[in-house]
Design an enzyme around this catalytic site. Sequence first.
Site, short mmCIF file in Angstrom:
data_model
loop_
_atom_site.label_atom_id
_atom_site.label_comp_id
_atom_site.label_asym_id
_atom_site.label_seq_id
_atom_site.Cartn_x
_atom_site.Cartn_y
_atom_site.Cartn_z
N TYR A 51 48.40 28.12 49.92
CA TYR A 51 47.10 27.76 49.32
C TYR A 51 45.97 28.32 50.17
O TYR A 51 46.04 28.25 51.40
CB TYR A 51 46.94 26.25 49.21
CG TYR A 51 46.88 25.82 47.76
CD1 TYR A 51 45.75 26.10 47.00
CD2 TYR A 51 47.95 25.17 47.15
CE1 TYR A 51 45.69 25.75 45.66
CE2 TYR A 51 47.89 24.82 45.82
CZ TYR A 51 46.77 25.12 45.07
OH TYR A 51 46.72 24.79 43.74
N GLU A 53 42.23 28.28 48.96
CA GLU A 53 40.94 28.19 48.25
C GLU A 53 39.81 28.61 49.17
O GLU A 53 39.79 28.25 50.35
CB GLU A 53 40.70 26.75 47.77
CG GLU A 53 41.51 26.39 46.55
CD GLU A 53 41.39 24.91 46.20
OE1 GLU A 53 40.72 24.17 46.93
OE2 GLU A 53 41.99 24.51 45.19
N LYS A 235 47.32 47.98 34.15
CA LYS A 235 47.42 48.97 33.06
C LYS A 235 47.53 50.35 33.71
O LYS A 235 48.50 50.61 34.41
CB LYS A 235 46.24 48.80 32.11
CG LYS A 235 46.21 47.40 31.48
CD LYS A 235 45.16 47.27 30.42
CE LYS A 235 45.24 45.94 29.70
NZ LYS A 235 44.52 44.86 30.35
N1 PLP Z 1 39.84 43.55 29.11
C1 PLP Z 1 40.42 44.52 28.39
C2 PLP Z 1 39.60 45.71 27.98
C3 PLP Z 1 41.77 44.41 28.01
O1 PLP Z 1 42.33 45.35 27.26
C4 PLP Z 1 42.49 43.26 28.43
C5 PLP Z 1 43.92 43.09 28.10
O2 PLP Z 1 44.53 43.76 27.38
C6 PLP Z 1 41.84 42.29 29.17
C7 PLP Z 1 40.51 42.46 29.50
C8 PLP Z 1 42.51 41.00 29.53
O3 PLP Z 1 43.45 41.12 30.50
P1 PLP Z 1 44.58 40.00 30.72
O4 PLP Z 1 45.54 40.16 29.61
O5 PLP Z 1 45.10 40.33 32.07
O6 PLP Z 1 43.89 38.67 30.70
#
Ligand code: PLP
Length: 435
Positions: A51, A53, A235
């Site tokens: 933890y 915080e 991504k």
């Molecule tokens: N912002 C964009 C442009 C996205 O495409 C996504 C997810 O696909 C997110 C935010 C949200 O991400 P998470 O799924 O990690 O909450």
Amino acid sequence: NTSLEQEDPEMFRLVELEKYRQYSCLELIASENFTSQAVMEANGSPLTNKYSEGLPGARYYGGNEYIDQVENLCRTRALAAFELDPAVWGVNVQPYSGSTANFSALTAMLAPHDRIMGLDLPSGGHLTHGYQTAKKKISSSAIYFESLPYQVDMKTGVIDYDRLEQNAALFRPKLVICGASAYARDWDYERLRKVADQHGAFLMADIAHISGLIAAHEQKSPFELADVVTTTTHKTLRGPRAGLIFFRKVNRDGTPTDLESRVNMAVFPSNQGGPHNNTIAAVAVALKQVATPAFRQYAQQVRKNAAALANALTAKGYKMVTGGTDNHLVLWDLRPVKLTGSKLEKICDLVNITLNKNAVHGDTSALSPGGVRVGAPALTSRSFKEADFVQVAEFLHRAVLIALKIQDAAGSKMMKVFSDAVDKGAAAEDIKILK
Ligand code: PLP
């Protein structure tokens, strides 16, 4: 200390099956990727036990001497990955995901009911940018703030910046959000900055999908012009699942901002509790990789592969929204061939191709949208090159032909059974029976 296999064979089996699914399928979901062994090791490390915080040097728990170093290393690498001057930009690396990063960013910049403008979901935007339907406010970003989404041009599929500017003049937003989940073109940040400036609004860029491409100079960087930049890390950036919020410490005119304290407060204690230290360590490992020539090569290849896929599908007569792609994904409009995205997604699932149905501009049903989104990052991480993506296009073409054949053979009554089954997410066995 027994292994997962010994301790919980049922779960071990599911993990192994998912591992097999990931490696035996053609993974074309634009928001997914394959992280490295090193990232997964950090993610599965004992750092999950701690933890912490607060922020490095100011924690609400003892025993954080190493965790502080982990978080500081992650912050330094995050700024370095996007070539940001630490005197001008800061970053909070604690958000659990892109969605929580976005809500924390909004919490930091806005008061309840302030007005926001983001790209509409059916135009390719993300839920967290103020998504609502005519009947319902769906995202908390639309529930707690007043949202007027902007759209793509219905003819071209490209963002209608003129309309956005006109609507902004009436709506007077406090925040303009750019960024998307299903948009194949780069952004006009200058234009968006101009609109934000006309109303004294913040400009936030959510670069979740393209952050790996931006870090590798394969897409324009919004950092020159934005006040806040958010991203996911899993991504194109190829890290574990998490979010980052970058904030300006100094405005473009050299005056200081108070965004550092506002963003840090918004993440903790406003929206989150203890940071996921294992994830932060894994993000740091991924960001070290981002700074390598190999990552730059990967990012270049991602774009080449997406372009090869778009060209190969176009050569077969299919329609790509906006006519092609600048980035890592292709939005494929299936309406001209009279097939729904849900049906193609289902057929693809049956032949080990993983992609997702997606709204294309002008769609009326989110459940049965007119297109699919196809992304190149994951297979590029598995060393696919342009010629491999031409082969992928061939497989996708065959999947379309199979889907159309079933539609034609089924006749109108059977066709309805088929589409109902597919749209409701029928099991593979059901589809086999229909065939
Ligand atoms: N912002 C964009 C442009 C996205 O495409 C996504 C997810 O696909 C997110 C935010 C949200 O991400 P998470 O799924 O990690 O909450």
